[in-house]
Structures are given as C-alpha cells and as structure tokens.
Design a protein around this motif. Structure first.
Motif, PDB file in Angstrom:
ATOM      1  N   SER A  17      -0.176   0.590 -16.654  1.00  0.00           N
ATOM      2  CA  SER A  17       0.354   1.928 -16.369  1.00  0.00           C
ATOM      3  C   SER A  17      -0.534   3.019 -16.954  1.00  0.00           C
ATOM      4  CB  SER A  17       1.774   2.070 -16.929  1.00  0.00           C
ATOM      5  OG  SER A  17       2.653   1.185 -16.294  1.00  0.00           O
ATOM      6  N   PHE A  18      -1.004   2.805 -18.160  1.00  0.00           N
ATOM      7  CA  PHE A  18      -1.873   3.795 -18.815  1.00  0.00           C
ATOM      8  C   PHE A  18      -3.141   4.017 -18.009  1.00  0.00           C
ATOM      9  CE2 PHE A  18      -5.469   4.682 -21.635  1.00  0.00           C
ATOM     10  CZ  PHE A  18      -5.051   5.881 -22.197  1.00  0.00           C
ATOM     11  N   ILE A  19      -3.788   2.917 -17.581  1.00  0.00           N
ATOM     12  CA  ILE A  19      -5.040   3.028 -16.835  1.00  0.00           C
ATOM     13  C   ILE A  19      -4.815   3.662 -15.464  1.00  0.00           C
ATOM     14  CG2 ILE A  19      -6.948   1.755 -15.788  1.00  0.00           C
ATOM     15  CD1 ILE A  19      -7.048   1.800 -18.825  1.00  0.00           C
ATOM     16  N   LEU A  20      -3.800   3.214 -14.739  1.00  0.00           N
ATOM     17  CA  LEU A  20      -3.559   3.745 -13.394  1.00  0.00           C
ATOM     18  C   LEU A  20      -3.190   5.225 -13.433  1.00  0.00           C
ATOM     19  CD1 LEU A  20      -1.631   0.824 -11.630  1.00  0.00           C
ATOM     20  CD2 LEU A  20      -4.060   1.418 -11.488  1.00  0.00           C
ATOM     21  N   THR A  21      -2.398   5.621 -14.409  1.00  0.00           N
ATOM     22  CA  THR A  21      -2.026   7.031 -14.543  1.00  0.00           C
ATOM     23  C   THR A  21      -3.246   7.885 -14.895  1.00  0.00           C
ATOM     24  OG1 THR A  21       0.213   6.441 -15.249  1.00  0.00           O
ATOM     25  CG2 THR A  21      -0.552   8.664 -15.770  1.00  0.00           C
ATOM     26  N   ALA A  22      -4.100   7.361 -15.775  1.00  0.00           N
ATOM     27  CA  ALA A  22      -5.311   8.085 -16.153  1.00  0.00           C
ATOM     28  C   ALA A  22      -6.243   8.253 -14.949  1.00  0.00           C
ATOM     29  CB  ALA A  22      -6.034   7.342 -17.271  1.00  0.00           C
ATOM     30  N   LEU A  23      -6.370   7.218 -14.145  1.00  0.00           N
ATOM     31  CA  LEU A  23      -7.230   7.302 -12.966  1.00  0.00           C
ATOM     32  C   LEU A  23      -6.672   8.283 -11.946  1.00  0.00           C
ATOM     33  CD1 LEU A  23      -8.270   3.575 -12.338  1.00  0.00           C
ATOM     34  CD2 LEU A  23      -9.604   5.397 -13.390  1.00  0.00           C
ATOM     35  N   HIS A  24      -5.349   8.300 -11.793  1.00  0.00           N
ATOM     36  CA  HIS A  24      -4.748   9.224 -10.827  1.00  0.00           C
ATOM     37  C   HIS A  24      -4.953  10.676 -11.253  1.00  0.00           C
ATOM     38  CE1 HIS A  24      -2.263  10.471  -7.531  1.00  0.00           C
ATOM     39  NE2 HIS A  24      -1.518  11.197  -8.339  1.00  0.00           N
ATOM     40  N   GLU A  94       3.596  -1.384  -4.052  1.00  0.00           N
ATOM     41  CA  GLU A  94       4.705  -2.061  -3.386  1.00  0.00           C
ATOM     42  C   GLU A  94       5.955  -2.166  -4.244  1.00  0.00           C
ATOM     43  OE1 GLU A  94       2.526  -5.173  -0.348  1.00  0.00           O
ATOM     44  OE2 GLU A  94       2.679  -5.753  -2.459  1.00  0.00           O
ATOM     45  N   THR A  95       5.799  -2.106  -5.566  1.00  0.00           N
ATOM     46  CA  THR A  95       6.949  -2.386  -6.434  1.00  0.00           C
ATOM     47  C   THR A  95       7.297  -1.272  -7.418  1.00  0.00           C
ATOM     48  OG1 THR A  95       5.451  -3.571  -7.926  1.00  0.00           O
ATOM     49  CG2 THR A  95       6.656  -4.890  -6.322  1.00  0.00           C
ATOM     50  N   VAL A  96       6.336  -0.432  -7.756  1.00  0.00           N
ATOM     51  CA  VAL A  96       6.578   0.631  -8.740  1.00  0.00           C
ATOM     52  C   VAL A  96       6.529   1.979  -8.029  1.00  0.00           C
ATOM     53  CG1 VAL A  96       5.819   1.692 -10.893  1.00  0.00           C
ATOM     54  CG2 VAL A  96       5.558  -0.787 -10.563  1.00  0.00           C
ATOM     55  N   GLU A  97       7.615   2.701  -8.060  1.00  0.00           N
ATOM     56  CA  GLU A  97       7.722   3.942  -7.299  1.00  0.00           C
ATOM     57  C   GLU A  97       6.663   4.965  -7.714  1.00  0.00           C
ATOM     58  OE1 GLU A  97       8.662   6.476  -4.468  1.00  0.00           O
ATOM     59  OE2 GLU A  97       9.452   4.443  -4.662  1.00  0.00           O
ATOM     60  N   LEU A  98       6.375   5.047  -9.025  1.00  0.00           N
ATOM     61  CA  LEU A  98       5.358   5.994  -9.495  1.00  0.00           C
ATOM     62  C   LEU A  98       3.997   5.677  -8.874  1.00  0.00           C
ATOM     63  CD1 LEU A  98       4.521   8.309 -11.367  1.00  0.00           C
ATOM     64  CD2 LEU A  98       4.117   6.598 -13.158  1.00  0.00           C
ATOM     65  N   PHE A  99       3.627   4.410  -8.860  1.00  0.00           N
ATOM     66  CA  PHE A  99       2.342   4.007  -8.291  1.00  0.00           C
ATOM     67  C   PHE A  99       2.339   4.181  -6.778  1.00  0.00           C
ATOM     68  CE2 PHE A  99       2.258   0.824 -12.020  1.00  0.00           C
ATOM     69  CZ  PHE A  99       1.905   1.839 -12.889  1.00  0.00           C
ATOM     70  N   ARG A 100       3.481   4.009  -6.164  1.00  0.00           N
ATOM     71  CA  ARG A 100       3.577   4.235  -4.723  1.00  0.00           C
ATOM     72  C   ARG A 100       3.334   5.711  -4.403  1.00  0.00           C
ATOM     73  NH1 ARG A 100       5.204   1.939  -0.160  1.00  0.00           N
ATOM     74  NH2 ARG A 100       6.153   3.213   1.454  1.00  0.00           N
ATOM     75  N   GLN A 101       3.844   6.574  -5.263  1.00  0.00           N
ATOM     76  CA  GLN A 101       3.619   8.006  -5.057  1.00  0.00           C
ATOM     77  C   GLN A 101       2.147   8.350  -5.243  1.00  0.00           C
ATOM     78  OE1 GLN A 101       6.034  10.232  -3.914  1.00  0.00           O
ATOM     79  NE2 GLN A 101       4.128  11.367  -3.563  1.00  0.00           N
ATOM     80  N   TRP A 103      -0.301   6.363  -4.656  1.00  0.00           N
ATOM     81  CA  TRP A 103      -0.932   5.786  -3.464  1.00  0.00           C
ATOM     82  C   TRP A 103      -0.790   6.722  -2.266  1.00  0.00           C
ATOM     83  CZ3 TRP A 103       1.962   3.468   0.753  1.00  0.00           C
ATOM     84  CH2 TRP A 103       1.171   2.744   1.658  1.00  0.00           C
ATOM     85  N   ILE A 104       0.377   7.311  -2.103  1.00  0.00           N
ATOM     86  CA  ILE A 104       0.626   8.251  -1.013  1.00  0.00           C
ATOM     87  C   ILE A 104      -0.189   9.526  -1.211  1.00  0.00           C
ATOM     88  CG2 ILE A 104       2.358   9.747   0.059  1.00  0.00           C
ATOM     89  CD1 ILE A 104       4.436   7.548  -0.552  1.00  0.00           C
ATOM     90  N   ASP A 105      -0.252  10.002  -2.446  1.00  0.00           N
ATOM     91  CA  ASP A 105      -0.960  11.252  -2.758  1.00  0.00           C
ATOM     92  C   ASP A 105      -2.422  11.219  -2.333  1.00  0.00           C
ATOM     93  OD1 ASP A 105       1.349  12.297  -3.813  1.00  0.00           O
ATOM     94  OD2 ASP A 105       0.793  11.954  -5.918  1.00  0.00           O
ATOM     95  N   ILE A 106      -3.093  10.076  -2.550  1.00  0.00           N
ATOM     96  CA  ILE A 106      -4.522  10.012  -2.233  1.00  0.00           C
ATOM     97  C   ILE A 106      -4.784   9.467  -0.825  1.00  0.00           C
ATOM     98  CG2 ILE A 106      -5.238   9.779  -4.633  1.00  0.00           C
ATOM     99  CD1 ILE A 106      -5.568   6.809  -4.189  1.00  0.00           C
ATOM    100  N   MET A 158      -4.822   2.193  -6.031  1.00  0.00           N
ATOM    101  CA  MET A 158      -3.537   1.561  -6.329  1.00  0.00           C
ATOM    102  C   MET A 158      -3.360   0.239  -5.579  1.00  0.00           C
ATOM    103  SD  MET A 158      -2.219   3.584  -8.530  1.00  0.00           S
ATOM    104  CE  MET A 158      -3.278   4.913  -9.151  1.00  0.00           C
ATOM    105  N   ALA A 159      -4.492  -0.396  -5.253  1.00  0.00           N
ATOM    106  CA  ALA A 159      -4.445  -1.691  -4.572  1.00  0.00           C
ATOM    107  C   ALA A 159      -4.289  -2.833  -5.568  1.00  0.00           C
ATOM    108  CB  ALA A 159      -5.714  -1.902  -3.750  1.00  0.00           C
ATOM    109  N   HIS A 160      -4.694  -2.586  -6.820  1.00  0.00           N
ATOM    110  CA  HIS A 160      -4.619  -3.618  -7.847  1.00  0.00           C
ATOM    111  C   HIS A 160      -4.267  -2.994  -9.199  1.00  0.00           C
ATOM    112  CE1 HIS A 160      -6.122  -7.088  -5.655  1.00  0.00           C
ATOM    113  NE2 HIS A 160      -7.061  -6.324  -5.124  1.00  0.00           N
ATOM    114  N   TYR A 161      -3.647  -3.798 -10.035  1.00  0.00           N
ATOM    115  CA  TYR A 161      -3.475  -3.430 -11.437  1.00  0.00           C
ATOM    116  C   TYR A 161      -4.788  -3.681 -12.173  1.00  0.00           C
ATOM    117  CZ  TYR A 161       1.593  -3.593 -10.577  1.00  0.00           C
ATOM    118  OH  TYR A 161       2.858  -3.372 -10.099  1.00  0.00           O
TER     119      TYR A 161
END
Length: 223
Positions: A17-24, A94-101, A103-106, A158-161
């Motif tokens: 979560s930390f890495i994906l949020t930082a990248l976003h 596919e499973t975490v709403e925050l990451f799905r958002q 994914w949609i944003d970009i 957001m294709a992979h953790y």
C-alpha cells in the motif's frame, strides 16, 4: 481467494500500500505513457523470445540466444504456468477499492489472469541477467535500468503489487542463472563431440548472408 493469496495480502499489505500510494502521487500523462509502453514491450517476454531466435541464427551470438531463450522459458514456466494459477492472487485494482480508483484515474488497461508473481518482471530479470552473464559488465547498468523500469511500470499501472514484481525479479534471476549453467554445459558437450556432424552443425551453422560477407571480405583481403 486461495489461502496463499490471502496470506500474501495480509503479510505485505502495509508495504504494498505504501509503495502503490507513493507511485500514484507521481501520476502524470508522461509516466502513464512510459508505463504503458514498457508494458507492451515486455508482454509475455516476446521481445526477448524474438531476440533469442534471431541471435541463435548466428554463430557469434548463438550462445547468448540459447541462454536467453532458456531463461525466458524457465521463468515463464515457473511464473505463468505454475505459480500464478496455484496462488491465484487477484490484481490490486480488482480487490482494493483505493487501488481501483488509482487504476481508473490513470486510465490503465484491464489485464486478465492473476497477479503473483509478475510475468513482466520475471521476463525482464531473466532476459537482462542472461545477457549480462554472457556479455559482461557493460550490460550491468542497462540490465538494472530495464528491470527497475519494468517494476515501476507494473506497479504504477496498478497491475501488480510491489511484492509481485519483487518475486518476479527473484524468479527471473534464478531462471537466468539456471539457463546460463545449462547453456555452458550444452556448449561444452558440443565442443567435446565436435567431430560428430550434428555437433559441428550446431556450433558452426551461420546464415548464408553472413558466410557470403565473410567470404567476400576474405577474398578482398587476399587480393
């Protein structure tokens, strides 16, 4: 979701979560374009497979081609054939709403199959390390840069953790080492049995165009 997938999500959720949020937080059209481009180039390891086939056609680069092909095949077998379906970890969007958002944003593309490990990261590490092992230190920096760029792009989209791409790199590196050792053994065996027609053919075969050019240069030199 399998027990293995649940365990991965539980153990690595904070890190992922930390890495994906930082990248976003870095999201911009340029990074989105680069990430999509890297994903297309790395799809199924096809760029490495094509390169391997071409390299195997030439005597001078045959050993690299064999090692490269073996590394990609080994990595693909472990990652895409065995582990992905066995672990069946869903992708972040596919499973975490925050990451799905995110994914949609970009505007990242939808991708099928499972998330763990990353096939792109596996292929990148397997391909680049096998080249590095046979071509020397000058390939160290390009190899590292391509692997890091692949890891970044797969997480950014957001294709992979992050844990998926790290596992992919580990598998890819192991596959490259295995392919390197097997390639050395194959060519040592061929050299030992060079007197056999098939062994000599495997070692000496070259494209006719290359042979013609060499003959032409040799003829000029002799004249």
């Amino acid at each position: 979701m399998t027990a293995a997938a649940e365990a991965l999500n539980s153990i690595f959720f904070g890190f992922d979560s930390f890495i994906l949020t930082a990248l976003h937080s870095l999201a911009c059209p340029f990074l989105t374009f680069i990430s999509k481009l890297v994903t297309v180039l790395g799809e199924k390891g096809l760029i490495f497979i094509i390169a391997a086939i071409i390299l195997m056609l030439f005597k001078k680069t045959r050993k690299i081609g064999v090692c490269l092909f073996g590394a990609i095949a080994c990595g693909g077998l472990i990652t895409n054939i065995i582990l992905k379906d066995a672990i069946a970890r869903p992708r972040p969007f596919e499973t975490v709403e925050l990451f799905r958002q995110y994914w949609i944003d970009i505007g990242a593309p939808a991708e099928s199959d499972f998330s763990f490990p990353s096939g792109h990261a596996t292929a990148a590490a397997a391909g680049m390390l096998s080249i590095r092992l046979l071509r020397g230190k000058k390939w160290t920096v390009p190899a590292i840069l391509w692997v890091l760029l692949t890891m970044f792009s797969r997480n950014y989209l957001m294709a992979h953790y992050p844990s998926d791409v790290i596992a992919g790199v580990i598998i890819g590196c192991a596959s490259a080492v295995i392919a390197f050792l097997i390639t050395k053994a194959i060519f040592a065996f061929l050299e030992k049995h060079r007197s056999h027609h098939l062994a000599e053919l495997a070692l000496e075969f070259d494209l006719p165009l290359t042979a013609i050019r060499r003959g032409g240069y040799k003829g000029k030199h002799e004249r």
